[in-house]
Design a protein around this motif. Sequence first.
Motif, short mmCIF file in Angstrom:
data_model
loop_
_atom_site.label_atom_id
_atom_site.label_comp_id
_atom_site.label_asym_id
_atom_site.label_seq_id
_atom_site.Cartn_x
_atom_site.Cartn_y
_atom_site.Cartn_z
N MET A 52 43.44 58.33 23.42
CA MET A 52 42.24 58.95 22.86
C MET A 52 41.01 58.58 23.68
N GLU A 53 40.14 59.55 23.87
CA GLU A 53 38.88 59.31 24.56
C GLU A 53 37.77 59.18 23.53
N ARG B 55 30.06 57.08 23.46
CA ARG B 55 30.13 56.56 24.82
C ARG B 55 29.71 55.10 24.93
N LEU B 56 28.84 54.66 24.05
CA LEU B 56 28.32 53.28 24.14
C LEU B 56 29.17 52.29 23.36
N ASP B 57 30.29 52.74 22.84
CA ASP B 57 31.22 51.84 22.14
C ASP B 57 32.17 51.25 23.19
N PHE B 58 31.91 50.00 23.56
CA PHE B 58 32.70 49.36 24.62
C PHE B 58 33.79 48.43 24.06
N GLU B 59 33.93 48.39 22.76
CA GLU B 59 34.95 47.54 22.14
C GLU B 59 36.34 48.10 22.38
N GLU B 60 37.27 47.22 22.69
CA GLU B 60 38.66 47.65 22.86
C GLU B 60 39.24 48.03 21.50
N GLN C 256 42.28 53.96 15.64
CA GLN C 256 40.89 53.62 15.33
C GLN C 256 39.93 54.54 16.08
N ILE C 257 40.22 54.82 17.34
CA ILE C 257 39.37 55.71 18.13
C ILE C 257 39.35 57.10 17.52
N ASN C 258 40.51 57.59 17.09
CA ASN C 258 40.57 58.91 16.47
C ASN C 258 39.73 58.96 15.20
#
Length: 307
Positions: free
Chosen positions: A65-66, A70-75, A80-82
Amino acid sequence: MTEGQWATMWKEAIEKSLAEENELRERLRPVEFSSDLWNVFRGAYGDVREDVAFLFCPKELMPEMEKVIRLDFEEKECDQINFDNLCENLSHQLSFYNATYLAMPYLLLFLEKKRKEKDVSWQMQIILQAGIILSTDFHLGKEGRQGVSEDILESYQLSVGLLREMAKEFLQANMQALKHKDPTDLKYFCTGLLAIFGDPGAAYQLVAGGWEQAPVACVNCGYFDEDMEADGLYDEELVKGRIVPAEPVCGKWDGKDFSDSYLWLSNLAHILGIEDAWKIPYYYGTYTCPECGSKGILMDWMKKYEE
């Protein structure tokens, strides 16, 4: 595996997962993923159908998932990204997007899935974000719902009503566990609850102002208080000079009645140990216009300013 094979596998896995919530699904009657309505009811970045569908895809089968943020740099893991992408799609810049009508029933199905799994963290996230999304709905009247069919509105409104009940049950079952959650998450969890329990305008103000800014204009003379917008409840001396706090109500809540926003929010914030809880009596206190001397409840005037 070809793209078509992957698509078939995802579809089968998603349908199997949704079938586990068939009883609630039949009650909510959400719009099917095959419907063209997903092309009409859109989020900030367009069609949200894929984001919604992948809520129900097993994590081990999900594609990469992309991040939309954009400013969320947490792994983060793909599920969770979705979820984050969907929530951003439905609440970007605190605007209301009509895809919310189609997505909300599925958020309830997702919440029910996590409830059965006894996953407190996910339940908290879903309730928090659903509340933030609902806060963007505060200014929509009948005119704002024109063009939305009766069956879609019925499904949406039923979902909001069930969300209210599930949020109450979640609080009663998990109060002790919540005390150990991230303080900032807890603050916005309580804010989301404001929208869920019927005061989306107050929730919107707290989210937009980060529990600090307080944009307010006098309802009598129209004076806009730039100091309150700039410093708001960040500057305690400014606050004390212009607002008489509401009477303390901690210890007076039965833990069940959510009709009085000031009462339950004050008590819940105190129980959960939220650092900014001291601001709540000021938000619901009596504000005096520095121009004409008129008085009113600060939160009421803040909400009127946005109308």
